[in-house]
Motif scaffolding. Sequence first.
Motif, PDB file in Angstrom:
ATOM      1  N   THR A 143       0.814  -1.221   0.000  1.00 15.94           N
ATOM      2  CA  THR A 143       0.000   0.000   0.000  1.00 15.94           C
ATOM      3  C   THR A 143       0.845   1.269   0.000  1.00 15.94           C
ATOM      4  O   THR A 143       0.680   2.125  -0.879  1.00 15.94           O
TER       5      THR A 143
ATOM      6  N   GLN B  41      -4.793  -2.039   6.952  1.00 14.35           N
ATOM      7  CA  GLN B  41      -4.267  -2.587   5.695  1.00 14.35           C
ATOM      8  C   GLN B  41      -4.474  -4.093   5.584  1.00 14.35           C
ATOM      9  O   GLN B  41      -4.453  -4.640   4.483  1.00 14.35           O
TER      10      GLN B  41
ATOM     11  N   ASN C  54      -9.927  -6.531   4.201  1.00 16.42           N
ATOM     12  CA  ASN C  54     -10.420  -6.341   2.856  1.00 16.42           C
ATOM     13  C   ASN C  54     -11.201  -5.034   2.760  1.00 16.42           C
ATOM     14  O   ASN C  54     -11.680  -4.494   3.767  1.00 16.42           O
ATOM     15  N   GLU C  55     -11.335  -4.532   1.554  1.00 17.27           N
ATOM     16  CA  GLU C  55     -12.021  -3.254   1.356  1.00 17.27           C
ATOM     17  C   GLU C  55     -13.443  -3.287   1.909  1.00 17.27           C
ATOM     18  O   GLU C  55     -13.907  -2.318   2.513  1.00 17.27           O
ATOM     19  N   ASN C  56     -14.130  -4.411   1.717  1.00 21.35           N
ATOM     20  CA  ASN C  56     -15.520  -4.490   2.182  1.00 21.35           C
ATOM     21  C   ASN C  56     -15.632  -4.715   3.693  1.00 21.35           C
ATOM     22  O   ASN C  56     -16.740  -4.800   4.225  1.00 21.35           O
TER      23      ASN C  56
ATOM     24  N   GLN D 199     -13.702  -2.669   5.837  1.00 20.04           N
ATOM     25  CA  GLN D 199     -13.212  -1.452   6.483  1.00 20.04           C
ATOM     26  C   GLN D 199     -14.242  -0.840   7.438  1.00 20.04           C
ATOM     27  O   GLN D 199     -13.891  -0.324   8.494  1.00 20.04           O
TER      28      GLN D 199
ATOM     29  N   LYS E 211      -6.644   9.112  -0.627  1.00 23.28           N
ATOM     30  CA  LYS E 211      -7.314   8.081  -1.421  1.00 23.28           C
ATOM     31  C   LYS E 211      -6.579   6.747  -1.389  1.00 23.28           C
ATOM     32  O   LYS E 211      -7.197   5.688  -1.536  1.00 23.28           O
TER      33      LYS E 211
ATOM     34  N   PRO F 294      -5.577   3.481   3.559  1.00 29.00           N
ATOM     35  CA  PRO F 294      -6.574   3.496   4.630  1.00 29.00           C
ATOM     36  C   PRO F 294      -5.963   3.468   6.027  1.00 29.00           C
ATOM     37  O   PRO F 294      -6.660   3.673   7.011  1.00 29.00           O
TER      38      PRO F 294
ATOM     39  N   THR G 161     -12.795   7.402   5.574  1.00 25.48           N
ATOM     40  CA  THR G 161     -13.726   6.424   6.127  1.00 25.48           C
ATOM     41  C   THR G 161     -14.108   6.876   7.537  1.00 25.48           C
ATOM     42  O   THR G 161     -13.454   7.742   8.131  1.00 25.48           O
TER      43      THR G 161
END
Length: 442
Positions: free
Chosen positions: A69, A296, A299-301, A303, A360, A363, A378
Amino acid sequence: MSRPRTEAEYLARLVPPSVAGLNRRSLLAGAAGTGALLGTGLLAGCGSDSDSGADSKTVSIGSNASDPTPKDVLAKLAAGFQTKSGVTANINTVDHNTFQENINNYLQGKPDDVFTWFAGYRMRFFAAKGLAGDVSDVWGKLSGFSDAFKKASTGDDGKQYFVPASYYPWAVFYRKSVWQQRGYQVPKTLDDFTTLGTQMKKDGLNPIAFADKDGWPAMGTFDILNLRINGYQFHVDLMAGKEAWTSDKVKKVFDTWAGLLPLHQPDALGRTWQEAAQSLQQKKSGMYLLGLFVAQQFNENEQDDIDFFTFPEIDSTIGAKALDAPIDGYMMARKPKSEANAKKLLEYIGGVDAANIMVKGDPGTLVANTGGDTSGYTALKKKAAELVGSATEIAQFLDRDTRPDFASTVMIPALQQFIKDPKDIGGLLTSIENQKKSIFTS
């Protein structure tokens, strides 16, 4: 950081082979690692002498951003800088651990024009040694930084040597879905915290995910317990060698920690922080004291399922407002091959465009420049920014707040020994104090 009598003496204080597998977003400075790494070129500037001159269209960056990342974010920063300036930024990425272990040797050789580093004590150390370039004129063109960030970027001589990019608080992270399912509540006191951990254990969870194979995560536990038990000023004085490790105050920290160890994930010395974070992500652990970069490993879903609380109060007269919130950023070599381009790059990195790229892209961190568009943060990052904003005192982290030789050669093995066998606290603290006296008087 340390001021050894000779460079040879500095390099002689090496990170023990038993902890050679360190790997942190921001880990130990100053030690030169193992002899096998010295002179191998693993941490050499990627530019050449031919790059110098007013007409140069390149600048080199020495980077410890080896995790996917942050590596991707830096690549995007370099691309953005090239689009804006017409100058190509060549990135020399080195494994995070190798970078830190060889930094002293690297800066005395032919370093890159700009390099990734850390605010506060570590920055001041290399500035005082004359191994970093003055970027005060760059600061004259920057905006969007608080006085606290400027202070953290200022050397002992009052000049600026660092441009902040991002920061991240340490807190106790958990999965909201797990807590909702079990009916867990955020603890307000240490007793609440212990009761919660005991219940998690009964429920088949590792109450506190824990790893210290990397050598540094346990420092975060020590920091927060010392901040909660003895307060910020004692903590920074202890880090500066002004307080005795054999004092009753420090003993109370380790006694308290020993009482919490049964709630920690076992076999921590064989586990990396990523593996511990994955146990939280996999719903096998109930909590994890770590930096925001723990996100990190999700997973994105997932967060939106991450939440945190600041470590609870232990002493009501001290409260729970102090925390670790390390600042990462960039410095300039003392004699960059292209000083003009190096300063252009640092000005860009400290600007709003770069801040928006970081917002962007990562995270796990917060942008240091308040002019960045944080509307896309977020809920986790918004809460983290609020936490830091409400903190009464902010520490940089044990290995950033003290001399690097003391952190690497004394504290890593001492904390790992404590984790392995927490029974002889008195003997351990006597050993730390004796080594501290030797190092801090050199």
